[in-house]
Structures are given as C-alpha cells and as structure tokens.
Enzyme design. Sequence first.
Site, mmCIF file in Angstrom:
data_model
loop_
_atom_site.group_PDB
_atom_site.id
_atom_site.type_symbol
_atom_site.label_atom_id
_atom_site.label_comp_id
_atom_site.label_asym_id
_atom_site.label_seq_id
_atom_site.Cartn_x
_atom_site.Cartn_y
_atom_site.Cartn_z
ATOM 1 N N TYR A 25 0.884 -1.170 0.000
ATOM 2 C CA TYR A 25 0.000 0.000 0.000
ATOM 3 C C TYR A 25 0.921 1.219 0.000
ATOM 4 O O TYR A 25 1.401 1.646 1.049
ATOM 5 C CB TYR A 25 -0.918 -0.018 1.221
ATOM 6 C CG TYR A 25 -1.803 1.209 1.368
ATOM 7 C CD1 TYR A 25 -2.172 1.964 0.269
ATOM 8 C CD2 TYR A 25 -2.266 1.602 2.615
ATOM 9 C CE1 TYR A 25 -2.974 3.079 0.402
ATOM 10 C CE2 TYR A 25 -3.074 2.721 2.759
ATOM 11 C CZ TYR A 25 -3.426 3.456 1.652
ATOM 12 O OH TYR A 25 -4.216 4.569 1.783
ATOM 13 N N ASP A 54 -2.210 -1.090 -3.981
ATOM 14 C CA ASP A 54 -2.508 0.315 -4.263
ATOM 15 C C ASP A 54 -1.183 1.055 -4.439
ATOM 16 O O ASP A 54 -0.504 1.365 -3.460
ATOM 17 C CB ASP A 54 -3.327 0.910 -3.116
ATOM 18 C CG ASP A 54 -3.739 2.362 -3.371
ATOM 19 O OD1 ASP A 54 -3.354 2.908 -4.422
ATOM 20 O OD2 ASP A 54 -4.437 2.943 -2.522
ATOM 21 N N HIS A 83 -12.268 2.107 -3.783
ATOM 22 C CA HIS A 83 -11.502 1.317 -4.748
ATOM 23 C C HIS A 83 -12.344 0.117 -5.183
ATOM 24 O O HIS A 83 -13.279 -0.293 -4.501
ATOM 25 C CB HIS A 83 -10.194 0.813 -4.131
ATOM 26 C CG HIS A 83 -9.206 1.896 -3.830
ATOM 27 N ND1 HIS A 83 -8.062 2.090 -4.567
ATOM 28 C CD2 HIS A 83 -9.190 2.849 -2.874
ATOM 29 C CE1 HIS A 83 -7.386 3.117 -4.060
ATOM 30 N NE2 HIS A 83 -8.056 3.591 -3.032
#
Length: 500
Positions: A78, A119, A241
């Site tokens: 992330y 991400d 998302h």
Amino acid sequence: MCTGVATYCKESATPFAAEEGLTGLLVNHKDAVGCYGDHTEFSSEELQLLDNEGRAVITQHKIKCQDKEKILTVINVYCPRADPEKPERKRFKLQFYNLLQSRAEAVLKDGSHVIVLGDINTSHRPIDHCDPSEIDDFGENPGRKWLNGFLHRGKQEEESDEEEHDKESEETDPLHGGKFVDTFRFFHPTRINAFTCWSTLTGARQTNYGTRIDYIFADCQLAKEQFVGADIMPEVEGSDHCPVWGQLSCSLISSPKPPPFCTRYLPEFAGKQQKLSRFLVKVDQKSAQSEQKNALPGSQEEEERRENLNPSGAANISGKKRSLTSDSVAPKGKKTKTVNASSKPQGNLLAFFKSKTTNINQCENPLNLDEAAKPPITEEVFSVTDTKSEGPELISDNLSQQCSTAKTDQHLNTKHSPPQPTVRQSDAKKGTSSVFWKSVLHGPPAPPCCKVHGEPCVLRTVKKEGPNMGKQFFVCARPQGHASNPEARCNFFAWVDKVK
C-alpha cells in the site's frame, strides 16, 4: 500514520515463507523471504520510518510450471499518498518506491518469480486518468517517472508514446523500461475509462470520473508464460476502490505448515482462530460436546470453546460461577445484590412502552370495601410541560400508603385532587410554543438552483487552511465528471452571504 496490508491464502496456496516490511528490520523468525537489496542510499532512520506504517507484506510460494518446481514471491503493498500540503510526504513516497524496486529486483535476481500488487497510488499513463489535461506536466510527475523505469514498455505502448519517450527511454534503459509488466495493460493495452479509484466526496463513481492506481505487476517472463488473464472489477462496490484480479495457469504447491508470520500464531489469536469457514458454518453440537469432554475440566480452552459454540449457554454457566464466587468471597457486613431467578424475561420491545396497571388486590391485606364505596379508577393523560400535575409515581405511592393504613386504621381517607389537564390543553400549549420558536429561530435559507440543470444546489464548507477556511458556498448537487458529460456537475459556484 497507521495503515494495514493483509494477504489471504487458501490452504492450497499456503506460503513457505512470509515476512512484514521491505527492509528486513521487522523480521524476528527464521522462515523469512530474504534478499533485501542495496540500502546504501537510505539511512538507518529512513529505513525504520519506511517500514513503520505497515505498508508491505511478502509471501513466498512454490509453483509447478511445465513439470518444473519454481518459487513465486508476492509483494503486497500500500504505497503512500503524496499530500500536496506536506512536502515531506512527497519525498517519503519516492523513497518507498525506490525501496520497493530494490527489494523486488533483488528477489527476482535470486531466481524467484515476483508479483508486486496493491494500491500504488499513481496513475501511470494518460489513458489511466479521467482528465489528464487538467494536470500540469502530467508526465513530469515523479511517481510516473518511477513507473516508467520500473515497468517494461510493450510494443503498442512504444508506438503510442514513441515521440514523447524515445529520448528518455534511451537514456534510462536501452531495453525500453524495467523488469516488470503491468498485467492489465498486457491484456488490454488500449482500453479506455478503466479506473479503480473514485472520490467518494464528489460521487465521482456515478460518472466514472476516476483513476487506475491499483495494479498487478509481474516479471516479464511470468507474465508472458503463466498469466492467462487480468482485469478490474468496477461493478463491485463497498469502497472507493474496486478489486483487481489476475489468473495464472501454473499449479500451486501448498506448504504443510504455515510460516511463523501467519496470524494464527499471533498471541491475540492463539487457540481461537481456525478458519474463516468456521465462522460461517453451523457447528454440530454433538461434536462440540465430545470436544468439551476431551478438554480438561475448568481449563481456559474448554471455556473458550464453550463460549464460541454456545454463547447463551456459556453466559449462563459463567453467570452461575460468578454468583457462587461472589457469595463466598463477599466480605461480612456488606449487602450483596441478589438476582430474582423467577422473574420472567421481557416478551418483546413493545412491552416496554405499555402502561403498567396497579391492582389493589395485590396488597397483603386488601381493603374490604363495598362496590359503591370503592373510588373509581380513571386513567389520565399527563402533559410533559405541566410540572404541577401528579405523575404515575405519586399514584403508586398513594396506593401503597392506602394498603399500609388499611392494616392499622381499617378505613380510607379520600382526598380531593385538583383537576388534571386534558389532552386538548396540552396540544394547544405545544402548538403555541412551536409557533413561538419558529418565529424566533429561522432555518437555513433555501439553496439556489444551478443555472445549467435548474436543480437545488448543495452547501459546502471550505476546510483547507487559508483566508477562506470556514466559509460556506453552494455548488451543483450532481456528481463530479468530465466537462463534456452533460449528466455531471456544472461549474455553478456561489458564496453564502452572511446575514447581519
């Protein structure tokens, strides 16, 4: 800043090794992945900070490709967001990118296949952004420059961006890019409006006004030989998302035992967490009883199993134990509260709101009165605003007092009570009070209508620090979208005038 990353593995994909972080500073067990790369450009304090936010989990698996056993390392990340108001976060994000590339390339060099997913927090090319023309120097973004060096450019990408990137790619790498492939663009090189993240504040998902910042990167050989598909799932809601997926043709070899970093070995989950399916499937009571018999009597394991399998029963047992211990340990001279076991539980929620009726015959010594001498029992409706009226508590007190005096005097003294307010009087009082407060307190003004759609606008407040912080304004109520989309928000804007 506190974040979190988790990798869920089926039993058929149990990893052989796993660890947290990219630096190796958080590893405290033997079954680690290793291959940490070159850290000469980072200080020891920077390395600790980069792994201090829980942004990476690495698992290592074994796969079988064409009757050959190989190693596959999955790096789940992330990546940080570059807050424009905090310049130090921009540097932190670039350092995290460089550390991620160093670790991924070191593991790849050691002979393992590598997948980097999660991400990434940067849209790579203009096709991955809803409105790249609104961003000044789109290609000059440091995160996009890093992706250009990290990813290998395909033939179609080179043809579309040949004039723009030829000189840059020749200077950085004669092979036109890095060692990894964007699997989505590998299978869908020209698909437009393919986004994975939308702003929830502006409702941008309704108009598909988003960006593609969630990726599955794989090394070039693995992507070409083993990947059979990769795509996004914008139809799945529940977050700002959407999920992304990738499928491989190779088979997995499961480890007989999970690595020490697995959550089932953490102290807060030890002895409790088994499988996700255990929380969703009804457990057979017979097997549960047999498990309880096998456990030691009075042990903590037995109590935990009993509580998980039969919460209500466990509560009753534990309640009995508490009452026993409290009676035996209670100090002398102190009164302990006793629970009336014969009291019946409440039937339903509506029973809480029903008026309670008091029966005079429930007294110990009921009064022997003739039917004509009994005072009529009437039910009154009391107003909340009338403070002089007697409440139900006073009525119950009077009844108990009558019962007690009946024991000694055997006669009843009646008292004349003042007339009680009626329902109509209370309604009139409420009506006048509501009119008064409406005349004193004015509500917010009616919002204006936007000029394009003619619909009522929404009220917003400036939260960004500056001279306008705290000021309110009206904008179009429709979701944010491209300027060419007639269903999207128009450019209406109006400040709220303060009423003096």
